[in-house]
Design a protein around this motif. Sequence first.
Motif, short mmCIF file in Angstrom:
data_model
loop_
_atom_site.label_atom_id
_atom_site.label_comp_id
_atom_site.label_asym_id
_atom_site.label_seq_id
_atom_site.Cartn_x
_atom_site.Cartn_y
_atom_site.Cartn_z
N VAL A 40 58.40 35.24 -0.28
CA VAL A 40 59.34 34.79 -1.33
C VAL A 40 58.92 35.34 -2.70
O VAL A 40 59.75 35.80 -3.48
CB VAL A 40 59.43 33.25 -1.34
CG1 VAL A 40 60.19 32.77 -2.58
CG2 VAL A 40 60.12 32.74 -0.08
N GLU A 41 57.62 35.34 -2.98
CA GLU A 41 57.14 35.91 -4.25
C GLU A 41 57.50 37.39 -4.35
O GLU A 41 57.91 37.87 -5.41
CB GLU A 41 55.62 35.74 -4.38
CG GLU A 41 55.20 34.32 -4.66
CD GLU A 41 53.69 34.18 -4.75
OE1 GLU A 41 52.97 35.20 -4.75
OE2 GLU A 41 53.23 33.02 -4.83
N LYS A 42 57.34 38.14 -3.25
CA LYS A 42 57.69 39.56 -3.25
C LYS A 42 59.18 39.75 -3.48
O LYS A 42 59.60 40.64 -4.22
CB LYS A 42 57.27 40.22 -1.94
CG LYS A 42 55.78 40.42 -1.83
CD LYS A 42 55.42 41.10 -0.53
CE LYS A 42 53.91 41.29 -0.43
NZ LYS A 42 53.52 41.90 0.85
N LEU A 43 60.00 38.92 -2.84
CA LEU A 43 61.45 39.03 -3.03
C LEU A 43 61.83 38.75 -4.49
O LEU A 43 62.69 39.43 -5.05
CB LEU A 43 62.19 38.08 -2.09
CG LEU A 43 62.12 38.44 -0.60
CD1 LEU A 43 62.79 37.35 0.23
CD2 LEU A 43 62.77 39.79 -0.33
N GLU A 44 61.16 37.77 -5.09
CA GLU A 44 61.45 37.44 -6.49
C GLU A 44 61.13 38.63 -7.40
O GLU A 44 61.80 38.84 -8.40
CB GLU A 44 60.64 36.23 -6.94
CG GLU A 44 61.11 34.93 -6.34
CD GLU A 44 60.21 33.76 -6.70
OE1 GLU A 44 59.10 33.97 -7.25
OE2 GLU A 44 60.61 32.62 -6.41
N SER A 45 60.10 39.40 -7.03
CA SER A 45 59.69 40.53 -7.88
C SER A 45 60.49 41.80 -7.60
O SER A 45 60.41 42.76 -8.36
CB SER A 45 58.20 40.81 -7.72
OG SER A 45 57.93 41.37 -6.45
N ARG A 46 61.24 41.81 -6.49
CA ARG A 46 61.93 43.04 -6.10
C ARG A 46 63.45 42.96 -6.10
O ARG A 46 64.12 43.99 -6.00
CB ARG A 46 61.47 43.47 -4.71
CG ARG A 46 60.01 43.82 -4.68
CD ARG A 46 59.54 44.17 -3.33
NE ARG A 46 58.10 44.44 -3.38
CZ ARG A 46 57.42 44.95 -2.40
NH1 ARG A 46 58.02 45.26 -1.28
NH2 ARG A 46 56.15 45.16 -2.53
N PRO A 95 61.65 48.59 -4.52
CA PRO A 95 60.57 48.65 -5.52
C PRO A 95 60.55 47.38 -6.37
O PRO A 95 61.56 46.67 -6.46
CB PRO A 95 60.95 49.87 -6.36
CG PRO A 95 62.43 49.96 -6.24
CD PRO A 95 62.77 49.45 -4.85
N GLU A 96 59.41 47.13 -6.99
CA GLU A 96 59.32 45.98 -7.88
C GLU A 96 60.19 46.23 -9.10
O GLU A 96 60.29 47.36 -9.58
CB GLU A 96 57.87 45.74 -8.31
CG GLU A 96 57.06 45.14 -7.20
CD GLU A 96 55.78 44.51 -7.71
OE1 GLU A 96 55.73 44.10 -8.89
OE2 GLU A 96 54.84 44.43 -6.92
N ILE A 97 60.81 45.17 -9.58
CA ILE A 97 61.62 45.26 -10.79
C ILE A 97 60.68 45.28 -11.99
O ILE A 97 59.81 44.41 -12.12
CB ILE A 97 62.60 44.07 -10.88
CG1 ILE A 97 63.59 44.13 -9.72
CG2 ILE A 97 63.31 44.07 -12.22
CD1 ILE A 97 64.49 42.91 -9.63
N GLN A 98 60.86 46.27 -12.83
CA GLN A 98 60.02 46.37 -14.02
C GLN A 98 60.59 45.48 -15.11
O GLN A 98 61.81 45.48 -15.34
CB GLN A 98 59.97 47.82 -14.51
CG GLN A 98 59.41 48.78 -13.48
CD GLN A 98 57.99 48.42 -13.07
OE1 GLN A 98 57.16 48.10 -13.90
NE2 GLN A 98 57.73 48.46 -11.77
N PRO A 99 59.74 44.71 -15.78
CA PRO A 99 60.23 43.85 -16.86
C PRO A 99 60.83 44.69 -17.99
O PRO A 99 60.37 45.79 -18.27
CB PRO A 99 58.98 43.10 -17.33
CG PRO A 99 57.82 43.76 -16.69
CD PRO A 99 58.32 44.63 -15.60
N ALA A 100 61.88 44.15 -18.59
CA ALA A 100 62.52 44.86 -19.70
C ALA A 100 61.56 44.95 -20.87
O ALA A 100 60.84 43.99 -21.17
CB ALA A 100 63.79 44.13 -20.10
N SER A 101 61.54 46.09 -21.52
CA SER A 101 60.62 46.24 -22.67
C SER A 101 61.37 46.16 -23.97
O SER A 101 62.52 46.12 -24.07
CB SER A 101 59.87 47.57 -22.59
OG SER A 101 60.77 48.64 -22.41
#
Length: 101
Positions: A40-46, A95-101
């Motif tokens: 679930v943590e991986k899904l949240e990040s991807r 792939p992991e979603i990169q946080p907006a900068s």
Amino acid sequence: MSRYRYRITVEKLADAKGEAVRGQSLTFYAVNHDDILEIVEKLESRLPFDAGTAASLGVGLKLFSGVTLTYRNHPIFTDIHPALSEFIQQLKRQPEIQPAS
């Protein structure tokens, strides 16, 4: 083979009309070869889903796929195996979603 054990609880909070419901729940135990919380943590990040949606997908998918593996020779699961396997592989390749900068 190592297996994780889980207690799953579903509690009905409201009916289809939005009326509050109390005292209706279902609790059962399940085993799975995967760490479902880690998935679930991986899904949240991807995936671009909120935490509740990612949890629903991860928990539901792992419980369902566990049943299909246990009963892989049952005819009811014959057609779903290829599609389910491909879907899980697609999720793993996200792939992991990169946080907006």
